[in-house]
Design an enzyme around this catalytic site. Structure first.
Site, PDB file in Angstrom:
ATOM      1  N   ASP A  64       1.110  -1.063  -0.357  1.00 47.94           N
ATOM      2  CA  ASP A  64      -0.727  -0.351  -0.062  1.00 47.94           C
ATOM      3  C   ASP A  64       1.802   1.167   0.161  1.00 47.94           C
ATOM      4  OD1 ASP A  64      -2.098  -1.159  -0.299  1.00 47.94           O
ATOM      5  OD2 ASP A  64      -2.330  -1.791   2.641  1.00 47.94           O
ATOM      6  N   ASP A  72      -6.729  -1.791  -4.506  1.00 46.86           N
ATOM      7  CA  ASP A  72      -8.112  -1.508  -3.203  1.00 46.86           C
ATOM      8  C   ASP A  72      -9.505  -0.365  -3.881  1.00 46.86           C
ATOM      9  OD1 ASP A  72      -6.836  -2.700  -1.493  1.00 46.86           O
ATOM     10  OD2 ASP A  72      -6.393  -1.076  -1.090  1.00 46.86           O
TER      11      ASP A  72
END
Length: 218
Positions: free
Chosen positions: A177, A191
């Site tokens: 991330d 995501d």
């Protein structure tokens, strides 16, 4: 006398209605009627054209689904490779002051960092989502549904790749991330694709549009 014999005894001249023979004009008109009448399905002039018209439309929708999925997957994979190579183990990069930063983080949980203790379960869920989308693609005739499922598929493939190939091990890998808004969880493009696809599916369901292109009203 001869005049009377001619009137009474002479048979009528055979015509098309009485001699039992079919004239060429009648045969031609019958062929035209057959060619312009009912087709193989019993419906005038339609025949078997509806299924053949629907099949290319379904194939185009499937092509859109996989094109969107591959674009989302390639974009997510390439950004993660850049982040790992250039940003990991380095200070965050400020994009909009403190409101938005790029910061490399390894996430063992689900989207936005939730549930880090259930990495294997999330891996199985991602794999199941991919299988379900592949099965839905066979009866897909709606362009909005193709876009939504393509985003879901691309995002699921992106995070599943991390789960399989990144440390600490197969099916237990941590997802990369890097998008870090202020006062919010860190996430990645996979995501984002999953969330956008999910929101679009909810909207399509509220509108009553099914994946096969039909519209239903409760």
């Amino acid at each position: 006398m001869a005049e009377a014999e001619r009137i009474i005894g002479t048979p009528d001249t055979p015509d098309a209605a009485g001699d039992g023979r079919e004239r060429p004009e009648d045969a031609a008109s019958g062929e035209r009627a057959d060619s312009e009448g009912t087709g193989a399905t019993g419906e005038p002039g339609r025949g078997e054209q509806e299924p053949t018209a629907a099949q290319p439309r379904g194939k185009r929708r499937i092509a859109v689904l996989f094109a969107v999925a591959m674009f989302a997957y390639a974009l997510d994979l390439s950004t993660k490779m850049i982040v790992v190579a250039k940003l990991e183990h380095h200070p965050p990069i400020e994009i909009i002051g403190d409101w938005l930063k790029f910061e490399a983080i390894r996430n063992a949980g689900a989207a936005f960092g939730f549930g880090e203790a259930f990495t294997v379960i999330f891996t199985m869920i991602a794999a199941a989502v991919i299988v379900v989308i592949a099965r839905l693609a066979r009866k897909l005739y709606s362009l909005p549904w193709a876009l939504a499922l393509g985003l879901l598929l691309g995002g699921a493939l992106g995070n599943l790749t991390d789960r399989i190939f990144r440390a600490p091990g197969v099916f237990e890998g941590a997802v990369v991330d890097f998008i870090a808004p202020k006062h919010f969880a860190v996430f990645n493009l996979a995501d984002s694709a999953i969330v956008c696809g999910g929101i679009l599916i909810v909207l399509l369901s509220f509108k009553g549009l099914d994946p096969d292109g039909t519209v239903h009203k409760d």
